[in-house]
Scaffold this motif. Structure first.
Motif, PDB file in Angstrom:
ATOM      1  N   ASN A  26      17.972 -32.196  47.473  1.00  0.00           N
ATOM      2  CA  ASN A  26      18.821 -31.805  48.600  1.00  0.00           C
ATOM      3  C   ASN A  26      17.916 -31.251  49.694  1.00  0.00           C
ATOM      4  O   ASN A  26      17.346 -30.165  49.541  1.00  0.00           O
ATOM      5  CB  ASN A  26      19.842 -30.756  48.153  1.00  0.00           C
ATOM      6  N   ASP A 295      28.671 -23.016  45.908  1.00  0.00           N
ATOM      7  CA  ASP A 295      27.387 -22.321  46.025  1.00  0.00           C
ATOM      8  C   ASP A 295      27.003 -22.256  47.502  1.00  0.00           C
ATOM      9  O   ASP A 295      27.321 -23.168  48.288  1.00  0.00           O
ATOM     10  CB  ASP A 295      26.303 -23.060  45.245  1.00  0.00           C
ATOM     11  N   ASN A 297      24.368 -22.804  49.200  1.00  0.00           N
ATOM     12  CA  ASN A 297      23.595 -23.901  49.799  1.00  0.00           C
ATOM     13  C   ASN A 297      24.433 -25.155  50.029  1.00  0.00           C
ATOM     14  O   ASN A 297      23.963 -26.106  50.677  1.00  0.00           O
ATOM     15  CB  ASN A 297      22.376 -24.237  48.937  1.00  0.00           C
ATOM     16  N   ASN A 302      25.550 -30.715  54.522  1.00  0.00           N
ATOM     17  CA  ASN A 302      24.504 -31.154  53.608  1.00  0.00           C
ATOM     18  C   ASN A 302      24.759 -32.584  53.163  1.00  0.00           C
ATOM     19  O   ASN A 302      25.885 -33.086  53.212  1.00  0.00           O
ATOM     20  CB  ASN A 302      24.425 -30.210  52.391  1.00  0.00           C
TER      21      ASN A 302
END
Length: 333
Positions: A26, A295, A297, A302
């Motif tokens: 990622n 989460d 992140n 993303n």
């Protein structure tokens, strides 16, 4: 099955590799340093930075996953909504990859990515659930009935919650992006110090409106300055944040009751806000509702959420034709 997810809807260039539903790489590059001096995202600069970043970010994702492009079984890319110039960079790049390699390609709605981002975390809900998506560009409530079926129940009529955070931060002289700075100041303030208004709209409405709250903060700041007093930034931020959180949480829980759905999920950049998570946890415990938050992140834009959503789009509808185009407004509402 390896899925390459590509995201470029606003000012973050992102790519991820998933092996089935597991994230193995990622990668994201932020443009905050570029836009900070302007106090917000400049679309032309954003698209130029995407052009510089898209290939290195994708290459880094493949490298971190320890695979080659030829190992990829599916490419998933954000098709919209977002800044059209930014979208076209990632979308055109993904189409070029698909054309050259003959790897199947799917276009993914950015909202679907956020609605499903919770499945990138360990604690995953069952369907159906109510999803609150809150970011700089979006404040909306969805009913998620499957991996590909989403109904918009309510959305902002003016400023999104994240946009309101950024505008209030700018008003108070805090850096961009404003949300984290407002939240940090709020941690030392009294959320009941200033009685900022809550816009509930009609009795049964699931829509949001934050422009009036933003104006109320402006009027309060001007009043204090006219009186020759010092601004208590901590109390202003805490009281403003509490007004936003109160409306977001209350309307989402109301939606869960209206649609008899015992599960609530949040997503989007503002879902990283600690006070929002704390309030949802407390209120859902009182209301006997299950609460799920991704989460940290996976809260902001993303590539992993695009790859995850893309796999399910592909399983249902097959690959996308390469003559399709990006769109700036989401058909999901």
């Amino acid at each position: 099955m390896y899925i390459l997810g590509i995201e470029s809807s606003c000012d973050d260039t992102a790519a991820a590799v998933l092996k089935n539903d597991t994230v193995v790489a990622n990668v994201l590059t932020s443009q905050d340093a570029v836009h900070t001096k302007f106090g917000g995202v400049v679309p032309e600069l954003a698209s130029r930075k995407h052009l510089e970043s898209i290939h290195p970010v994708v290459e880094k994702a493949l490298e971190n996953a320890r695979i080659k492009l030829t190992d990829v079984d599916l490419i998933a890319v954000t098709r919209g909504p977002g800044l059209l110039g930014s979208l076209l960079v990632g979308f055109s790049y993904a189409k070029a990859l698909a054309h050259v390699t003959r790897i199947p390609l799917v276009g993914v709605d950015h909202m679907a990515g956020h609605i499903l981002s919770i499945f990138l975390s360990a604690n995953r809900p069952r369907f159906p659930y109510i999803a609150l998506i809150v970011s700089g560009g979006t404040s909306a409530i969805y009913l998620a009935e499957s991996f590909t079926s989403f109904t918009c129940l309510g959305r902002t009529r003016d400023d999104a919650a994240g946009e309101a955070f950024d505008k209030v931060a700018k008003l108070l002289g805090l850096p961009y992006p404003g949300g984290p700075h407002v939240s940090k100041k709020a941690g030392s303030g009294d959320p009941s110090a200033i009685k900022f208004p809550r816009s509930w709209l009609e009795d049964d409405s699931l829509d949001f409106s934050f422009s009036g709250l933003k104006t109320a903060v402006l009027n309060y700041v001007n009043k204090v300055k006219r009186q020759g007093q010092d601004l208590n930034l901590e109390n202003i931020c805490a009281s403003f944040q509490e007004a936003v959180v109160d409306v977001l949480v209350s309307k989402t829980i109301f939606a869960a009751r209206q649609y008899n759905t015992p599960r609530i999920v949040i997503g989007g950049g503002v879902s990283a806000n600690g006070r929002l998570r704390e309030s949802f946890t407390h209120r859902c415990d009182l209301e006997d509702l299950e609460f799920f938050a991704p989460d940290l992140n996976f809260c902001t834009d993303n590539g992993a959420m695009i790859g995850f959503a893309g796999r399910h789009v592909y399983e249902q509808s097959g690959k996308m034709e390469l003559d399709l185009d990006a769109y700036s407004r989401s058909p999901l509402g």
